[in-house]
Design a protein around this motif. Structure first.
Motif, PDB file in Angstrom:
ATOM      1  N   ALA A  43       0.806  -1.246   0.139  1.00  0.00           N
ATOM      2  CA  ALA A  43      -0.129   0.000  -0.057  1.00  0.00           C
ATOM      3  C   ALA A  43       0.967   1.344   0.044  1.00  0.00           C
ATOM      4  O   ALA A  43       0.365   2.356  -0.640  1.00  0.00           O
ATOM      5  CB  ALA A  43      -0.996   0.001   1.079  1.00  0.00           C
ATOM      6  N   ALA A 137      -7.101   5.566  -6.971  1.00  0.00           N
ATOM      7  CA  ALA A 137      -7.386   5.365  -5.493  1.00  0.00           C
ATOM      8  C   ALA A 137      -8.398   3.966  -5.377  1.00  0.00           C
ATOM      9  O   ALA A 137      -7.873   3.110  -4.660  1.00  0.00           O
ATOM     10  CB  ALA A 137      -8.003   6.340  -4.679  1.00  0.00           C
ATOM     11  N   ALA A 141      -6.870   0.542  -3.766  1.00  0.00           N
ATOM     12  CA  ALA A 141      -7.535  -0.296  -2.911  1.00  0.00           C
ATOM     13  C   ALA A 141      -7.962  -1.696  -3.067  1.00  0.00           C
ATOM     14  O   ALA A 141      -7.520  -2.771  -2.406  1.00  0.00           O
ATOM     15  CB  ALA A 141      -8.865   0.510  -2.406  1.00  0.00           C
ATOM     16  N   THR A 144      -4.554  -3.666  -3.336  1.00  0.00           N
ATOM     17  CA  THR A 144      -4.011  -3.865  -1.896  1.00  0.00           C
ATOM     18  C   THR A 144      -4.861  -5.020  -1.413  1.00  0.00           C
ATOM     19  O   THR A 144      -4.172  -5.773  -0.362  1.00  0.00           O
ATOM     20  CB  THR A 144      -4.194  -2.562  -1.195  1.00  0.00           C
TER      21      THR A 144
END
Length: 428
Positions: A43, A137, A141, A144
């Motif tokens: 991350a 983003a 996410a 991740t």
């Protein structure tokens, strides 16, 4: 006047919060920690990449916007460099509406309306950067989460081999030192740990085997001189050739020889049970208990102990001789370490396919009952100063024989004094 500080605020509260979170992290399993570290590193790298990408795109859009504004502001007669905008948004220079379908030249518009163009470029840049940030983003996410799952799976592979070492160390005892881990897989640190653990088991097995052989050989060697001593004492007593004043000394010597023989027999039996079972057969433990109680009835009567029997047919797989020794040692201990006008109950039952032997007796209070299974541990002073003190091997032999049969021997003290010893055998 300084402002009041909120309760719990300040450096001390922050330090306590940090310590609390650190304690939560250190309490996690190694697999969870590794997965969290993998996820955190991924991350962080993704966030840095997103920030760098955002900065590069922002700088590029700003440069392109400046060039576009400068190009639009320059006068030109080239139709190819003419910026065309919708007529409704651009008022005619004379205040008249332009005909439908026609547009004003960019040079004229730029000369009079440069500010709307700059706003249009700024809105375009903001929209592109916002879309870039949101989409990146969301993608970061999602990736991740996939990285967290992959880290959990990847960390679980090597740790499974470590769990094998942990499970083996947790269940290992002196009776299964022959087992080995024999870890497979790459030549890494876990394989080295498994090989080192197997080497340690080999050394322990040799040491325990050497100790058992020494106990067995020493016990055999000691039986011969004890037999000679017994004969040398009994023959004169039987022929009445001992002066009357020497009779007490001869009797004490005979008692000492008898205790030594009992100790040696116990050591031999302990060494035999530690070696495991050479052969097994199905034995009715109830019949064994009936036979042993019949043999101990006279000793119980001499001690003033009420010997009770409550059995039902209960099969067990094992060595008949060792199982008889197990029951006899339990009953002898229960009779010997008892109270005046006490009692002993021998109970054999079958529950859920398992045979359970329970010997309960009255007697003095017992501190730590489990310590009585240690060799030569005979309990407190009340148990030591009986008329017939034991050698301290009775319950040790019981546990050793039980372990050789795959059974479990436990003991607990009764609240009113005495002991409850339970031996649970595995299912047939």
């Amino acid at each position: 006047m300084p402002a009041a500080t909120a309760p719990g605020a300040g450096p001390g509260a922050a330090h306590r919060t940090a310590r609390r979170w650190l304690g939560r992290f250190t309490g996690l399993t190694l697999r969870t920690k590794l997965a969290l570290v993998y996820t955190g590193v991924f991350a962080l790298g993704g966030a840095l990449l997103l920030a760098a990408n955002y900065a590069m795109v922002s700088a590029s859009l700003e440069l392109r916007g400046v060039e576009l504004s400068m190009t639009a502001a320059l006068p030109t007669d080239d139709p190819a460099r003419t910026l065309v905008v919708p007529a409704p948004t651009v008022p005619a220079p004379t205040g008249e509406r332009a005909p439908a379908g026609e547009s004003a030249p960019a040079t004229d518009w730029a000369a009079t309306e440069a500010e709307p163009l700059a706003l249009l470029v700024d809105d375009y840049q903001t929209g592109v950067l916002s879309d870039l940030l949101v989409n990146s983003a969301l993608i970061l996410a999602g990736v991740t989460l996939l990285a967290a799952l992959a880290g959990w799976v990847i960390a679980g592979g090597p740790l499974r081999r470590l769990h094998r070492v942990t499970d083996a160390a947790r269940t290992l005892s002196e009776h299964d030192l022959h087992s080995r881990l024999d870890l497979r897989g790459p030549e890494d640190e876990f394989r080295e740990l498994g090989d080192t653990f197997d080497g340690m088991l080999s050394r322990l097995e040799r040491a325990f085997d050497s100790q058992r052989r020494f106990v067995s050989n020493a016990s055999h060697e000691l039986r011969t001189p004890l037999s000679v001593q017994r004969a040398a004492l009994e023959v004169p007593l039987a022929q009445d050739r001992v002066p009357e004043d020497l009779w007490p000394a001869f009797r004490r010597a005979l008692d000492s020889v008898a205790r030594s023989e009992a100790l040696i027999s116990g050591l031999l039996l302990l060494a035999r049970s530690d070696r495991g079972l050479a052969r097994t057969e199905v034995v009715d433990l109830a019949a064994v208990a009936v036979n042993v109680v019949g043999q101990q009835a006279g000793a119980a009567e001499e001690e003033g102990v009420d010997l009770r029997l409550d059995v039902e047919p209960a099969p067990a797989d094992g060595d008949p001789v060792l199982l008889e020794h197990l029951v006899r040692n339990l009953v002898e201990n229960a009779v010997r370490y008892n109270a005046d006008d006490g009692w002993v109950e021998v109970r054999v039952r079958t529950a859920a396919g398992r045979t359970v032997l329970r010997v309960t007796n009255s007697g003095p209070e017992v501190g730590d009952a489990e310590e009585l299974f240690e060799p030569f541990h005979r309990g407190d002073a009340v148990r030591l100063h009986r008329r017939r003190p034991g050698s301290g091997l009775g319950l040790s032999i019981v546990r050793s024989i039980a372990t050789a049969h795959g059974a479990r021997a436990t003991a607990r003290a009764r609240p009113d004094g005495g002991l409850v010893v339970t031996v649970g055998f595995p299912e047939l």
